[in-house]
Design a protein around this motif. Structure first.
Motif, PDB file in Angstrom:
ATOM      1  N   LEU A   1      24.060  39.599  11.437  1.00  0.00           N
ATOM      2  CA  LEU A   1      22.710  39.359  10.926  1.00  0.00           C
ATOM      3  C   LEU A   1      22.172  40.603  10.217  1.00  0.00           C
ATOM      4  O   LEU A   1      21.611  40.533   9.112  1.00  0.00           O
ATOM      5  CB  LEU A   1      21.807  38.974  12.106  1.00  0.00           C
ATOM      6  N   SER A   2      22.352  41.740  10.852  1.00  0.00           N
ATOM      7  CA  SER A   2      21.862  42.996  10.292  1.00  0.00           C
ATOM      8  C   SER A   2      22.537  43.294   8.945  1.00  0.00           C
ATOM      9  O   SER A   2      21.865  43.613   7.958  1.00  0.00           O
ATOM     10  CB  SER A   2      22.152  44.127  11.296  1.00  0.00           C
ATOM     11  N   ILE A   3      23.845  43.134   8.896  1.00  0.00           N
ATOM     12  CA  ILE A   3      24.584  43.488   7.668  1.00  0.00           C
ATOM     13  C   ILE A   3      24.267  42.492   6.552  1.00  0.00           C
ATOM     14  O   ILE A   3      24.202  42.864   5.387  1.00  0.00           O
ATOM     15  CB  ILE A   3      26.102  43.611   7.953  1.00  0.00           C
ATOM     16  N   ARG A   4      24.021  41.227   6.942  1.00  0.00           N
ATOM     17  CA  ARG A   4      23.600  40.253   5.923  1.00  0.00           C
ATOM     18  C   ARG A   4      22.253  40.645   5.317  1.00  0.00           C
ATOM     19  O   ARG A   4      22.018  40.481   4.122  1.00  0.00           O
ATOM     20  CB  ARG A   4      23.476  38.855   6.541  1.00  0.00           C
ATOM     21  N   ASP A   5      21.358  41.162   6.180  1.00  0.00           N
ATOM     22  CA  ASP A   5      19.978  41.457   5.761  1.00  0.00           C
ATOM     23  C   ASP A   5      19.802  42.960   5.519  1.00  0.00           C
ATOM     24  O   ASP A   5      19.071  43.640   6.246  1.00  0.00           O
ATOM     25  CB  ASP A   5      18.986  40.981   6.831  1.00  0.00           C
ATOM     26  N   TRP A   6      20.491  43.510   4.590  1.00  0.00           N
ATOM     27  CA  TRP A   6      20.362  44.897   4.114  1.00  0.00           C
ATOM     28  C   TRP A   6      20.777  45.964   5.135  1.00  0.00           C
ATOM     29  O   TRP A   6      20.607  47.147   4.899  1.00  0.00           O
ATOM     30  CB  TRP A   6      18.927  45.196   3.679  1.00  0.00           C
ATOM     31  N   GLY A   7      21.240  45.541   6.306  1.00  0.00           N
ATOM     32  CA  GLY A   7      21.631  46.517   7.339  1.00  0.00           C
ATOM     33  C   GLY A   7      20.507  46.847   8.300  1.00  0.00           C
ATOM     34  O   GLY A   7      20.630  47.754   9.116  1.00  0.00           O
ATOM     35  N   ARG A   8      19.423  46.093   8.207  1.00  0.00           N
ATOM     36  CA  ARG A   8      18.276  46.483   9.027  1.00  0.00           C
ATOM     37  C   ARG A   8      18.507  46.229  10.520  1.00  0.00           C
ATOM     38  O   ARG A   8      19.279  45.356  10.917  1.00  0.00           O
ATOM     39  CB  ARG A   8      17.013  45.787   8.551  1.00  0.00           C
ATOM     40  N   ALA A   9      17.801  47.023  11.308  1.00  0.00           N
ATOM     41  CA  ALA A   9      17.970  46.967  12.763  1.00  0.00           C
ATOM     42  C   ALA A   9      17.292  45.736  13.350  1.00  0.00           C
ATOM     43  O   ALA A   9      17.761  45.182  14.342  1.00  0.00           O
ATOM     44  CB  ALA A   9      17.393  48.232  13.393  1.00  0.00           C
ATOM     45  N   CYS A  10      16.202  45.319  12.718  1.00  0.00           N
ATOM     46  CA  CYS A  10      15.427  44.174  13.214  1.00  0.00           C
ATOM     47  C   CYS A  10      16.297  42.922  13.199  1.00  0.00           C
ATOM     48  O   CYS A  10      16.959  42.645  12.211  1.00  0.00           O
ATOM     49  CB  CYS A  10      14.223  43.984  12.297  1.00  0.00           C
ATOM     50  N   PHE A  11      16.294  42.186  14.302  1.00  0.00           N
ATOM     51  CA  PHE A  11      17.125  40.980  14.319  1.00  0.00           C
ATOM     52  C   PHE A  11      16.302  39.707  14.451  1.00  0.00           C
ATOM     53  O   PHE A  11      16.785  38.670  14.870  1.00  0.00           O
ATOM     54  CB  PHE A  11      18.220  41.065  15.396  1.00  0.00           C
ATOM     55  N   CYS A  12      14.998  39.815  14.109  1.00  0.00           N
ATOM     56  CA  CYS A  12      14.198  38.589  14.014  1.00  0.00           C
ATOM     57  C   CYS A  12      14.646  37.864  12.740  1.00  0.00           C
ATOM     58  O   CYS A  12      15.001  38.502  11.757  1.00  0.00           O
ATOM     59  CB  CYS A  12      12.719  38.919  13.896  1.00  0.00           C
ATOM     60  N   GLN A  13      14.602  36.538  12.783  1.00  0.00           N
ATOM     61  CA  GLN A  13      15.008  35.768  11.599  1.00  0.00           C
ATOM     62  C   GLN A  13      14.035  36.022  10.450  1.00  0.00           C
ATOM     63  O   GLN A  13      12.849  36.270  10.693  1.00  0.00           O
ATOM     64  CB  GLN A  13      15.002  34.279  11.927  1.00  0.00           C
ATOM     65  N   THR A  14      14.534  35.953   9.228  1.00  0.00           N
ATOM     66  CA  THR A  14      13.641  36.130   8.077  1.00  0.00           C
ATOM     67  C   THR A  14      12.639  34.971   8.030  1.00  0.00           C
ATOM     68  O   THR A  14      12.923  33.875   8.516  1.00  0.00           O
ATOM     69  CB  THR A  14      14.427  36.131   6.756  1.00  0.00           C
TER      70      THR A  14
END
Ligand code: PLP
Length: 439
Positions: free
Chosen positions: A242-255
């Motif tokens: 999830l993190s790597i899909r979303d720019w690598g961010r630490a937050c793992f709440c869904q977009t």
């Protein structure tokens, strides 16, 4: 004045009408209509779902994305899923997650991953893109799957994972692969892009390994135009995907979450070494990532397609059996596809290898089929190591790749997708019979 919901209903009714008109005008004319190897099979429901989503104009991944991945993960009987913009992205994410410093036993540069040279390029590419070393073993004749006898021989001190595809929907020997992986402590990733709804011992392909990947490109078992997914039962791996899909961010709440403090309620509550207290978790980066998200519109189509999957699978099996029986008559000329007794394939296509002594070449046979407007495809790269981009890659080859090379030289596939009608199957049969009668 009309209300928004009245306008929306009118638009969707018109979309339905448009679909109906197009369907009415569809006609198969033997010798004039092209018989595709694959294609989108849909009705007004997908068209309306897509238009409805466009009318929302949310556009980016949101509620339909959440609904699709929930439905898909549930269908597959897995714990965690991440929807992506393609199967290639799903593969890249799976391999990248295995290399994330945030998991307990990450793969490191130079570690080896066992795979096959008979491959779609983006099954192999993530191994190279992550600085890992592919170790190639041969595939079996007829199943086109990784030769499990060769896997154990290929293992070295550096081997950390097995990454293979269930070729064209044909389940690989999951008993053997999982036994070897258990014995040598290897990660297993199943590229299930061509094998949605195929089963091994009654269990769905893509539910055996540490992670599995799927493609929803227009040619695949279900489609959202372009799209894909990664599934896993491992929460640690899920968070990295999830993190790597979303720019690598630490937050793992869904977009697309509405709550300003994030779905978890802790967006501003974390402290990371070197970062100010309470730095927005959405802007803390725990992986070197990408942006590999699909649009909500794609997921809207996926929701409808998934409902049709059981009927698609049935039709694929029917079409495969029809064409298999046709070629069975000519077994002296073609190597027919084989599958394990434990396997229940939902075939992506029907692969054939022309025997060396057939008396005609692949080029001749394919040219004939194409002249009859019957589409054919090569078995992906054949042997990818022979392709210009891969000539000098850093890799190891275990044993000989004799079957892979035979596939490069003499194999191809034809379609079995649910859009093939009885009329088309009959036309294909008489075209093949005509060619064989001339021999
Ligand atoms: C086995 C396999 N893996 C991965 C992919 C890549 O999927 P996509 O086209 O969605 O990127 C494909 C593509 O068809 C495939 O056949």
């Amino acid at each position: 004045m009309k209300t928004e919901s009245e306008i929306r209903k009118e638009i969707l009714d018109l979309v339905h009408e448009l679909y109906r008109i197009r369907e009415q005008n569809k006609k198969f004319i033997p010798g004039k209509t092209r018989i595709h190897y694959s294609g989108r099979v849909f009705d007004e429901k997908e068209m309306k779902a897509a238009v409805d989503s466009v009318l929302d104009f949310w556009l980016t991944l949101g509620k339909r994305g959440r609904e699709f991945i929930k439905d898909f993960t549930e269908y597959m009987g897995m714990k965690y899923g991440v929807v992506t913009n393609s199967g290639s992205s799903a593969n890249l994410l799976a391999l990248s997650a295995l290399c994330s410093k945030n998991i307990r036993k990450p793969l490191r540069m130079g570690d080896e991953v066992i795979t096959t040279a008979l491959t779609f390029p983006t099954t192999l590419n993530p191994i190279l893109q992550n600085g890992l070393t592919p170790v190639f073993v041969d595939v079996e004749e007829g199943t086109y799957n990784i030769d499990t006898e060769m896997i154990e021989r290929a293992i070295s001190q550096k081997t950390r994972a097995i990454f293979f595809a269930h070729t064209l929907g044909n389940p690989a020997d999951m008993d053997k692969i999982m036994d070897i992986a258990g014995k040598y402590n290897l990660y297993v990733i199943e590229d299930t892009c061509d094998a949605l709804d195929s089963r091994f011992k009654g269990k769905l392909c893509g539910t055996f390994g540490d992670m599995s990947t799927f493609s929803f490109y227009a040619a695949h078992h279900i489609t959202m135009g372009e799209g894909g997914a990664v599934l896993t039962n491992n929460y640690e791996l899920y968070k990295q995907v999830l993190s790597i899909r979303d720019w690598g961010r630490a937050c793992f709440c869904q977009t697309g979450e509405e709550n300003p403090s994030g779905a978890c309620g802790h967006r501003f509550d974390y402290k990371f070494e070197g970062l100010p207290e309470g730095y927005d978790h959405k802007y803390v980066y725990s992986n070197v990532g990408y942006n590999l998200k699909p649009l909500d519109i794609q997921c809207a189509m996926g929701i409808e397609q998934l409902k049709k999957l059981p009927s698609f699978t049935e039709r694929r099996k029917h079409n495969f059996n029809h064409l298999y029986n046709l070629f069975k008559k000519y077994e002296s000329k073609f190597i027919l596809p084989r599958w394990l007794k434990e396997a229940e394939p939902s075939w992506f296509a029907l692969p054939l290898t022309i025997r060396e002594d057939a008396g005609f070449t692949r080029k001749e046979f394919i040219a004939y089929l194409e002249s009859k407007l019957i589409e054919t495809r090569m078995l992906f790269a054949g042997n990818i190591l022979k392709h210009p981009a891969y000539k000098n890659i850093n890799c190891r080859i275990e044993g000989e790749l004799n079957n892979t090379n035979a596939i490069l030289e003499r194999a191809f596939f034809i379609g079995v997708y649910p859009g093939l009608t009885e009329e088309m199957l009959d036309y294909m049969s008489s075209a093949v019979d005509e060619f064989m009668n001339l021999r």
